[in-house]
Design an enzyme around this catalytic site. Structure first.
Site, short mmCIF file in Angstrom:
data_model
loop_
_atom_site.label_atom_id
_atom_site.label_comp_id
_atom_site.label_asym_id
_atom_site.label_seq_id
_atom_site.Cartn_x
_atom_site.Cartn_y
_atom_site.Cartn_z
N PHE A 192 -8.43 13.98 56.83
CA PHE A 192 -9.13 13.33 55.73
C PHE A 192 -8.35 13.63 54.46
CE2 PHE A 192 -12.11 12.99 52.21
CZ PHE A 192 -12.67 11.76 52.46
N LYS A 216 -10.71 20.11 44.39
CA LYS A 216 -11.94 20.84 44.67
C LYS A 216 -12.11 22.11 43.84
CE LYS A 216 -12.97 18.83 49.21
NZ LYS A 216 -14.21 18.17 48.84
N ASP A 246 -1.78 19.01 52.36
CA ASP A 246 -3.01 18.66 51.66
C ASP A 246 -3.88 19.91 51.62
OD1 ASP A 246 -5.53 17.89 50.88
OD2 ASP A 246 -5.58 16.06 52.09
#
Length: 402
Positions: A130, A244, A215
C-alpha cells in the site's frame, strides 16, 4: 450534526472524540478509550504531547506559511537533522505519504532519464503493498479493491509476490527504473520481509543500475524500534518516503534521496504549495527532539518486545481467535481465525482501539510513549474480547430430555 454532507468514502464508526492525552482518547459521551491505532501510526507521541503542542502554538503565533519561494529556516533545520540520521543527502517536504511516494517515483524516473536511460521508467512493486491513494500510488500498490472504477491504471508498475526474489529477477527488463518496497508491510498485513531478501534487492539494484526505494510512511520515525525500519536491516535505500509520524500528528510528508539519486530533481521539476511550511516544520523538529532523546528508541524496542510476548500468550490461549502474532517494535499484528473486523469491534467494545489490515490481520500500533501499565490494560481488554468471541463460537449445549 450528521455525516450526511461528508463524502461517504470512509466507513466511519459511530464514535467521536472530544480530546486526548497520551495514549487515551475521551469520547464526546465522556467514555475513555485506549488508542492503539494512533490515527493509523500518526500520533507516535500520543495525543496532546506538550512539546509538539507548544511548538505548533509558538510557531503559529509567528508564521504559519510563507511559501517555498523563500528560504524556510525551520525546514533547513529538519532536513539537516534527517540527513544526519540517515543515508540521505536531500529532503523534499510535502504534505502526506501519497505525495511523498509520488515524489519518490518521479525522482527515480528522472534519475534514469538524466543518465541517458529515459526508457527506464517502470518500477517493481510487491503484492499486498500500500503506497497511497493517488492514481500513481494506487497503481504502485496494485490492489484491485482500490483501483476498480477509476479508469485506466497508471502505467509503469510491475507487481510480483512479496518476498519472491526469482519473480523480481524475471520481471526486471530494459524499461525497469527501480524497486519499491515497504521494509514492513503495514496495510498488507504487518508482513516482515527477511533481511536477506532486502539485501538481495539491494544487490540486484546495484547490478542492474536500478534505484531502491523504501516506503517508510508507516514504519518510519521509531515505529520499528529504530528511527527508520531500514536501519534494522543494514540495507540502505537510494530514496525513502516518510509521513505519518513525522509531524507527531501534524500533517507532513517527505522523501529523502542520496545526492546521486536526487540529481535530476532540479529547480522546476517538482513542487508543493504547503509542503515544509513553518508550522509543519515546528511539529517535525519537536517530534524529532523527543525521539532522539537518549533512551527513547531503546524503550520502544523493550516495550515492543514485551507487548509481542504478551500477545503470543493470548494467541496460545485463544487459538480459535488468533493464529499468529506478527511485526516488529510497536507495529504488531494479530492474524485472526475469525473475520478481523469481528475482533476490531470486540476490542472497541472493551474500549481498546485497533485497526484492520490485509491477510485478515488486526494491527496494534500504540503511541510510542505507551507504558507497561497501558500494555497491561490492553492485554486485559484483548483477553476479555477473545474470551467473549470464543464463547460465542461454542456450540449451544442441548438440555437433557425431560
Amino acid at each position: 450534526m450528521s455525516t450526511a454532507h461528508l463524502l461517504p468514502a470512509f466507513a466511519r464508526v459511530d464514535l467521536a472524540f472530544e480530546k486526548g492525552e497520551g495514549c487515551w482518547l475521551t469520547a464526546t459521551n465522556g467514555e475513555r478509550y485506549l488508542d492503539f491505532t494512533s490515527g493509523v501510526a500518526v500520533n507516535a507521541l500520543g495525543h496532546a504531547h506538550p512539546k509538539v503542542a507548544d511548538a505548533i502554538a509558538a510557531q503559529a503565533h509567528k508564521a504559519i506559511h510563507v511559501s517555498n519561494l523563500f528560504r524556510v529556516p525551520e525546514q533547513e533545520k529538519l532536513a539537516d537533522r534527517l540527513c544526519a540520521e540517515t543515508f540521505a543527502d536531500y529532503v523534499f517536504f510535502c504534505n502526506s505519504g501519497a505525495e511523498a511516494m509520488e515524489g519518490a517515483i518521479k525522482t527515480a524516473r528522472k534519475f534514469q532519464a538524466i543518465n541517458g536511460r529515459p526508457e527506464r521508467y517502470r518500477i517493481v512493486t510487491f503484492e499486498g503493498a500500500f503506497h497511497g491513494r493517488t492514481l500513481a500510488t494506487l497503481a504502485a500498490g496494485g490492489q484491485k479493491k482500490y483501483l476498480e472504477g477509476f479508469g485506466p491504471v497508471v502505467e509503469g508498475f510491475d507487481q510480483v509476490p512479496f518476498g519472491d526474489l526469482e519473480a523480481v529477477k524475471k520481471v526486471i527488463g530494459p524499461n525497469t527504473a527501480a524497486i519499491l518496497i515497504e521494509p514492513i508491510q503495514g496495510e498488507g498485513g504487518v508482513r516482515v520481509p527477511s533481511n536477506q531478501f532486502l539485501k538481495s534487492l539491494r544487490a540486484l539494484c546495484d547490478k542492474e543500475g536500478l534505484l531502491l526505494i523504501f516506503d517508510e510512511v508507516q514504519t518510519g520515525m521509531g515505529r520499528s524500534g529504530e528511527l527508520f525500519a531500514y536501519q534494522r536491516t543494514s540495507v540502505e535505500p537510494d530514496i525513502m518516503a516518510l509521513a505519518k509520524a513525522l509531524g507527531g500528528g501534524f500533517p507532513v510528508g517527505a522523501f529523502l534521496a542520496t545526492k546521486d539519486a536526487g540529481a535530476g530533481m532540479t529547480a522546476g521539476t517538482h513542487g508543493s504549495t504547503f509542503g515544509g511550511n513553518p508550522l509543519a516544520m515546528a511539529a517535525g523538529n519537536a517530534t524529532l527532539d523527543v525521539m532522539l532523546a537518549p533512551g527513547f528508541l531503546e524503550r520502544v524496542r523493550r516495550i515492543g518486545l514485551l507487548f509481542k510476548q504478551r500477545l503470543a500468550e493470548i494467541k496460545d490461549r485463544f487459538p480459535t481467535i488468533i493464529t499468529e502474532v506478527r511485526g516488529e517494535g510497536l507495529l504488531l499484528g494479530l492474524r485472526c481465525a475469525i473475520p478481523n473486523g469481528q475482533l476490531v469491534d470486540a476490542l472497541r467494545a472493551e474500549h481498546l482501539l485497533a485497526v484492520g489490515a490485509g491477510e485478515n490481520v488486526v494491527r496494534l500500533v500504540p503511541p510510542l510513549i505507551v507504558t507497561e501499565t497501558e500494555v497491561g490494560d490492553a492485554m486485559g481488554m484483548l483477553e476479555r474480547a477473545c474470551a467473549r468471541l470464543a464463547r460465542e463460537q461454542e456450540p449451544v449445549k442441548q438440555g437433557a430430555a425431560g
